[in-house]
Design a protein around this motif. Structure first.
Motif, short mmCIF file in Angstrom:
data_model
loop_
_atom_site.label_atom_id
_atom_site.label_comp_id
_atom_site.label_asym_id
_atom_site.label_seq_id
_atom_site.Cartn_x
_atom_site.Cartn_y
_atom_site.Cartn_z
N PRO A 67 0.81 -1.22 0.00
CA PRO A 67 0.00 0.00 0.00
C PRO A 67 0.84 1.27 0.00
O PRO A 67 0.49 2.26 -0.64
CB PRO A 67 -0.83 -0.11 1.28
N PHE A 68 1.97 1.26 0.72
CA PHE A 68 2.86 2.42 0.70
C PHE A 68 3.29 2.72 -0.73
O PHE A 68 3.22 3.86 -1.19
CB PHE A 68 4.09 2.18 1.58
N PHE A 69 3.74 1.69 -1.44
CA PHE A 69 4.20 1.88 -2.81
C PHE A 69 3.07 2.38 -3.70
O PHE A 69 3.26 3.32 -4.47
CB PHE A 69 4.77 0.57 -3.36
N LEU A 70 1.91 1.77 -3.60
CA LEU A 70 0.78 2.17 -4.45
C LEU A 70 0.38 3.62 -4.19
O LEU A 70 0.11 4.37 -5.13
CB LEU A 70 -0.41 1.24 -4.23
N ASP A 129 -0.93 13.47 -8.14
CA ASP A 129 -1.79 14.65 -8.04
C ASP A 129 -2.71 14.62 -6.82
O ASP A 129 -3.62 15.44 -6.71
CB ASP A 129 -2.61 14.80 -9.32
N ARG A 130 -2.50 13.70 -5.90
CA ARG A 130 -3.33 13.61 -4.69
C ARG A 130 -2.45 13.75 -3.45
O ARG A 130 -1.86 12.76 -2.99
CB ARG A 130 -4.06 12.28 -4.67
N PRO A 131 -2.35 14.95 -2.89
CA PRO A 131 -1.48 15.14 -1.72
C PRO A 131 -1.86 14.30 -0.52
O PRO A 131 -1.00 13.88 0.25
CB PRO A 131 -1.61 16.63 -1.40
N TRP A 132 -3.16 14.02 -0.33
CA TRP A 132 -3.56 13.22 0.81
C TRP A 132 -2.98 11.81 0.73
O TRP A 132 -2.69 11.19 1.75
CB TRP A 132 -5.08 13.17 0.96
N CYS A 133 -2.78 11.30 -0.49
CA CYS A 133 -2.18 9.97 -0.66
C CYS A 133 -0.74 9.98 -0.20
O CYS A 133 -0.26 9.01 0.39
CB CYS A 133 -2.28 9.52 -2.11
N HIS A 134 -0.04 11.07 -0.48
CA HIS A 134 1.35 11.16 -0.05
C HIS A 134 1.45 11.23 1.47
O HIS A 134 2.37 10.67 2.06
CB HIS A 134 2.03 12.36 -0.70
N GLY A 135 0.49 11.90 2.10
CA GLY A 135 0.47 11.94 3.56
C GLY A 135 0.24 10.56 4.15
O GLY A 135 0.89 10.16 5.13
N LEU A 136 -0.67 9.80 3.55
CA LEU A 136 -0.93 8.44 4.01
C LEU A 136 0.27 7.53 3.74
O LEU A 136 0.63 6.70 4.58
CB LEU A 136 -2.18 7.89 3.34
#
Length: 138
Positions: A20-23, A30-37
């Protein structure tokens, strides 16, 4: 669940969460919330790496499975981070560097495994510092 199984379960969780980290890091520019997660997963992976070894030694729960899985979990997490970071930038050298670093890590792991089958231990160690070296090198 026996508390002595916790270190191995932490190690397994690192392997599982590397996906999940890699995905999240790779497929979501283009999704900053994904980078935070993804960052939260990475922090968990790092902290659980520190914690599982300490708990295993403190509780005398060091197992052969744990000794085998810990380096694999480290390699999987580091490879996922290298690839994800290399994909974030458009510099052509970063994917090549990521490949070289990942290849080197897996080659060292394979060589250590081969040496173990030959009853030889190749331990990681620091180079000794000589007395006449500069103080900043100590």
């Amino acid at each position: 669940m026996s508390y002595r199984k916790i270190p191995n379960r932490l190690t397994l969780s690192r392997i599982i969460l590397a996906g999940p980290f890699f995905l999240l890091a790779f497929f979501s520019p283009d999704r900053p919330w994904c980078h935070g997660l993804a960052l939260a997963f990475l922090v968990y992976i790092i902290l659980s790496d520190i914690l599982d070894g300490r708990l295993a030694r403190r509780w005398h729960a060091v197992t052969l499975l744990g000794k085998d899985l810990d380096p694999i979990a480290d390699k999987v997490a580091v490879a996922a981070a290298y690839i994800a970071l290399a994909s974030l930038h458009k510099i052509w050298l970063l994917p090549i560097l990521a490949f070289v670093l990942i290849f080197r890590d897996f080659l060292v792991m394979l060589l250590r495994g081969f040496a173990a089958r030959c009853h030889t231990v190749i331990a990681a160690r620091q180079s000794p510092v000589e007395e006449d070296d500069e103080p900043w090198m100590r």
